[in-house]
Design a protein around this motif. Structure first.
Motif, short mmCIF file in Angstrom:
data_model
loop_
_atom_site.label_atom_id
_atom_site.label_comp_id
_atom_site.label_asym_id
_atom_site.label_seq_id
_atom_site.Cartn_x
_atom_site.Cartn_y
_atom_site.Cartn_z
N GLY A 131 22.79 100.48 10.61
CA GLY A 131 24.16 99.84 10.50
C GLY A 131 24.95 100.55 9.47
N VAL A 132 24.60 100.05 8.32
CA VAL A 132 25.51 100.49 6.96
C VAL A 132 25.34 102.45 7.09
N ARG A 168 38.27 96.41 8.49
CA ARG A 168 37.27 95.39 7.19
C ARG A 168 37.81 94.40 6.74
N ILE A 193 37.19 92.60 3.48
CA ILE A 193 36.43 92.75 1.90
C ILE A 193 36.61 91.44 1.43
N LEU A 194 35.76 90.80 1.13
CA LEU A 194 36.17 89.54 -0.20
C LEU A 194 35.81 90.36 -1.25
N ALA A 202 32.06 92.15 7.97
CA ALA A 202 31.54 92.59 6.65
C ALA A 202 29.77 93.51 7.59
N VAL A 203 29.35 93.31 8.77
CA VAL A 203 28.10 93.87 9.15
C VAL A 203 28.50 95.07 9.74
N PRO A 204 27.88 95.63 9.24
CA PRO A 204 27.73 96.74 10.13
C PRO A 204 27.59 97.19 11.48
N GLY A 235 28.64 104.82 9.09
CA GLY A 235 29.82 103.96 8.86
C GLY A 235 30.42 105.02 7.19
N GLN A 282 33.07 103.48 16.06
CA GLN A 282 32.91 102.24 15.97
C GLN A 282 34.10 101.70 14.89
N ASP A 283 32.50 101.58 13.99
CA ASP A 283 32.90 101.83 12.66
C ASP A 283 33.95 101.79 11.79
N ARG A 284 33.81 103.09 11.88
CA ARG A 284 35.69 103.72 11.11
C ARG A 284 36.51 102.99 11.58
N ALA A 303 35.48 86.87 7.43
CA ALA A 303 34.86 88.11 6.78
C ALA A 303 33.18 88.13 6.73
N LEU A 304 32.64 87.26 6.39
CA LEU A 304 30.51 87.86 6.69
C LEU A 304 31.03 88.72 8.00
N LEU A 305 31.54 88.04 9.22
CA LEU A 305 31.33 88.93 10.46
C LEU A 305 31.99 90.22 10.02
N GLN A 344 27.37 93.93 0.25
CA GLN A 344 27.04 95.08 0.44
C GLN A 344 28.05 95.98 0.89
N ALA A 345 29.01 95.22 1.75
CA ALA A 345 30.55 96.11 1.86
C ALA A 345 31.28 96.28 0.67
N GLN A 346 31.36 95.66 0.45
CA GLN A 346 31.81 95.54 -1.47
C GLN A 346 31.34 97.31 -1.66
N VAL A 381 25.76 90.35 2.65
CA VAL A 381 26.40 91.89 3.31
C VAL A 381 27.39 91.50 3.17
N THR A 382 28.58 90.63 2.36
CA THR A 382 29.89 90.41 1.72
C THR A 382 30.02 91.42 0.70
N VAL A 438 26.27 93.10 16.80
CA VAL A 438 26.93 91.63 16.00
C VAL A 438 28.76 91.76 16.93
#
Ligand SMILES: Nc1ncnc2c1ncn2[C@@H]1O[C@H](COP(=O)(O)OP(=O)(O)OP(=O)(O)O)[C@@H](O)[C@H]1O
Ligand SMILES: Nc1ncnc2c1ncn2[C@@H]1O[C@H](COP(=O)(O)OP(=O)(O)OP(=O)(O)O)[C@@H](O)[C@H]1O
Ligand code: SF4
Ligand SMILES: [Mg+2]
Ligand SMILES: [Mg+2]
Lengths: 328, 330
Positions: A217-218, B277, B279-280, B263-265, A221, B271-273, B259-261, A191-193, A188-189, A262
């Motif tokens: 989810g992905v 975030r 980002i690591l 990153a979860v979409p 956004g 809300q997501d926008r 960071a982990l939390l 994926q976010a990148q 997930v980290t 989440v």
């Protein structure tokens, strides 16, 4: 906005020893310049086969494109010669797949693979191609790019390999990028990148993107518009905010209700969808979701509901109006 | 032993895998520190979540604490029995009977040549439960109906079932020895979204009914928040944070958990926008040669010199909330 690709009534089947797989059953959609269209649905619902059909990447046999058009400008991709298609693939339409390892050659260095495609597609000389390769790797965020051109794919991590695939896809400035679950295999980290990278590149390069995913989810956004598939059919299509705020197909509703969040405290049991995914070896008859649908009526079992507008650009393929529970 | 004692106690558990090279004479050239000194408990009747990215040691931790891998160091007790001191076959069997495991891949974890009956009754044969064949096959049918499968399917083979159904067969097998504790190693990761909720609800129902205790290993942080009472976060072989579910998700203390939390979409576009975030940068380093000090320091936005030098202690900063980070205040 100018229309880039318009697919009309695409039907693709596979002829295998066990019978016929009804993989894509009359899919229509379009995408405009600069737009991001997400295609979501569960495993086997026909997301990849739809895109592979359009790009003519399916082996025939067993695949057979039974009907349809894929209009790219004034040309129908399904009727071009293989030579003409090659001019479009990789140049005007580029693709990134889920597993970069299958699309990278394990015995060639990353640099060699990138420069090769620049030389073939854009006719660059060796020095120019090498320089452009470094630029591309920097653009997708590979640290120390110049020194990593000589590495082999296995020396890159999963996330870095996916970045390389994106770099390769970008090398000819495509007007459409088709990304088939590019982050599904990643953590997930990471994926976010990759999602951040794609957003940045999209804004810089004004590319249209078709983003395939099974993860609602992905997509939330990232997309402007979302198309939900089930059993080879498009069951719902809407602007992203409309789809999540006001889902109108029973499958979309059920899928969203089955997802825990989440960012929220648990308030109930998950609402599960009964039954199992459909068997594609049977010719579709009626609504493909009917056996699992809580709204299903008699008609649903015998007549395939067409994709019809409910409001503006929001379209649904369902005999029932879920807001009332009665027939549409 | 009082029932209030934890069911599972893990103390300073380590599991290193040797890395060898050389074709004829295998030399040990290093070791993968897959699990490197973790301590925690699992309370009776609870579900403890174990999360973290691929390769951080979740599966290794789960298997080592059940005694399926010999430990490099550390102690584990399950229901008061010392897992690693059990030299006698009888003690080992007693532990195996109380503690079972469900695997990630419902395709690979069932023997393709065995019928459903043979698969589900195997733990009963191993533990000599219900030796009478008739009683045993009745029990198999009962277990299948518990997991929502028809008893008529006993003579079928795994390939005749869907992924979700195979996972149910795996759950029925795990239940066959009347366990107290089940390690669920990514039980839903290989399943379609529409099937995941079915399996999660089933696990919850079985827990209510039999008072089961779960260690629930998963990638899916949203699902973990839903199903677990407490959650532990691992990074590169070590535990970085552990706490009560809502406390951990609403107030994560460790920068990696944060960071982990983040990153979860979230399946909500607005809300997501709007979300900020974190980002690591970079990738997870290799456990062959983990970073000095805090293992997270090369990717940590808060890292200071001390983080490079000193391993942060695993400490309880609020009741039940454990964290290993130099930058978290007492
Ligand atoms: N070469 C093939 N031969 C036979 N059937 C095929 C072939 N390729 C795909 N199919 C079938 O076509 C259907 C659609 O597959 P497709 O790959 O498009 O699914 P998908 O939506 O991309 O799923 P996933 O999320 O798993 O990638 C599936 O039932 C699949 O088994
Ligand atoms: N049998 C083994 N021999 C050698 N190394 C191993 C073995 N099993 C695991 N490892 C290594 O130990 C580390 C931890 O692996 P483990 O499978 O426990 O991770 P995980 O957190 O379960 O990951 P995933 O989410 O991908 O399942 C990894 O670096 C892995 O390569
Ligand atoms: S057409 Fe009928 S079965 Fe299909 S989704 Fe709508 S209500 Fe359900
Ligand atoms: Mg696919
Ligand atoms: Mg694992």
């Amino acid at each position: 906005m100018t229309m880039l690709l318009q697919t009309i009534d695409l039907k693709t089947r596979f002829h295998i020893p066990e019978g016929t797989v009804y993989a894509v059953n009359g899919v229509s959609f379009h995408i405009s310049e600069g737009e991001t269209l997400a295609v979501v649905g569960e495993s086997g619902c026909g997301k990849s086969v739809t895109m592979m059909s359009i790009l003519r990447l399916l082996p025939a046999p067993p695949a057979e494109i039974v009907s349809g058009q894929a209009l790219w400008g004034n040309r129908d991709l399904l009727r071009l010669s293989e030579n003409e298609m090659e001019q479009i693939r990789g140049r005007e339409i580029a693709m990134v797949f889920q597993d970069p390892m299958t699309s990278l050659n394990p015995v060639l260095t990353i640099g060699r693979q990138l420069t090769e495609s620049l030389r073939v597609h854009l006719g660059m000389g060796p020095a120019e191609a090498a320089q452009r390769a470094v630029e591309l790797l920097e653009q997708v965020g590979i640290p120390d790019a110049a020194h990593r051109l000589g590495d082999y794919p296995h020396q890159y991590s999963g996330g870095m390999r996916q970045r390389v695939m994106i770099a390769m896809a970008l090398c000819c400035h495509p007007s459409l990028l088709i990304a088939d679950e590019p982050t599904t295999a990643l953590d997930v980290t990471i994926q976010a990148q990759i999602v951040e990278l794609i957003k940045k590149l999209r804004d810089q390069l004004h590319m249209a993107i078709i983003w395939i995913s099974h993860d609602l989810g992905v997509v939330a956004g990232l997309a402007n518009r979302v198309m939900v598939m089930y059993a080879g059919f498009v069951v719902e299509e809407a602007l992203v905010d409309d789809l999540y705020e006001d889902p109108r197909h029973p499958y979309t509703l059920a899928l969203l209700a089955a997802l825990p969040r989440v960012d929220r405290r648990r308030d109930r049991r998950l609402k599960s969808i009964p039954g199992a995914p459909p068997n594609l070896l049977v010719e579709p008859r009626g609504c493909p979701f009917a056996p699992r649908c809580e709204f299903a009526m008699e008609r649903c079992r015998f007549e395939i509901p067409p994709l019809q507008p409910v409001q503006g650009t929001h379209a649904v393929a369902c005999w029932v109006d879920v807001t009332t529970g009665g027939p549409r | 032993m009082k029932p209030a004692d934890p069911l599972v106690v893990v103390k300073n558990l380590k599991k290193y895998f040797p890395v060898t090279s050389g074709l004829v004479f295998q030399r040990k050239t290093g070791e993968v520190r897959a699990v490197d000194d973790i301590s925690f408990t699992v309370e009776r009747g609870e579900t403890l979540g174990l999360v973290g990215e691929s390769g951080c040691g979740k599966t290794t931790a789960g298997r080592t604490l059940l005694g399926l891998y010999p430990p490099t160091a550390g102690h584990v007790t399950i229901d008061g029995m010392d897992v690693y001191a059990a030299r006698r076959r009888r003690d080992l069997l007693a532990i195996r009977r109380k503690a079972q495991i469900i695997f990630q891949d419902p395709y690979a974890s069932l023997n393709p040549r065995w019928t459903v009956d043979a698969i589900v009754s195997e733990p009963m044969r191993v533990h000599s439960i219900l030796p009478d064949p008739k009683a045993r096959s009745e029990r198999v049918k009962e277990l299948l109906s518990l997991v929502g499968l028809s008893g008529q399917l006993v003579n079928r083979f795994p390939h005749e079932f869907s992924g979700g159904q195979r996972q149910r067969i795996g759950i029925a097998r795990a239940l066959a020895s009347d366990p107290l504790f089940i390690v669920c190693d990514e039980p839903i990761s290989a399943l379609d979204v529409s099937i995941q909720a079915q399996v999660v609800n089933l696990l919850e129902d079985l827990q209510d009914r039999f008072g089961l205790t779960y260690l629930f290993i998963a990638h899916n942080l949203s699902m973990v928040r839903h199903i677990c009472n407490r959650v532990a976060v691992m990074y590169l072989g070590v535990m970085v944070e552990l706490g009560e579910r809502d406390e951990l998700y609403d107030h994560p203390l460790h920068p990696y958990t944060q960071a982990l939390l983040s990153a979860v979409p979230i399946p909500n576009p607005k809300q997501d926008r709007a979300r900020q975030r974190m980002i690591l940068s970079g990738d997870v380093p290799s456990p062959l040669n983990p970073p000095s000090g805090c293992r997270f320091h090369p990717r940590c936005p808060l890292a200071v010199e001390r983080c490079r030098q000193e391993i942060p202690a695993w400490r309880e900063v609020a009741t039940g909330h454990w964290v290993a980070c130099h930058k978290v205040a007492e």
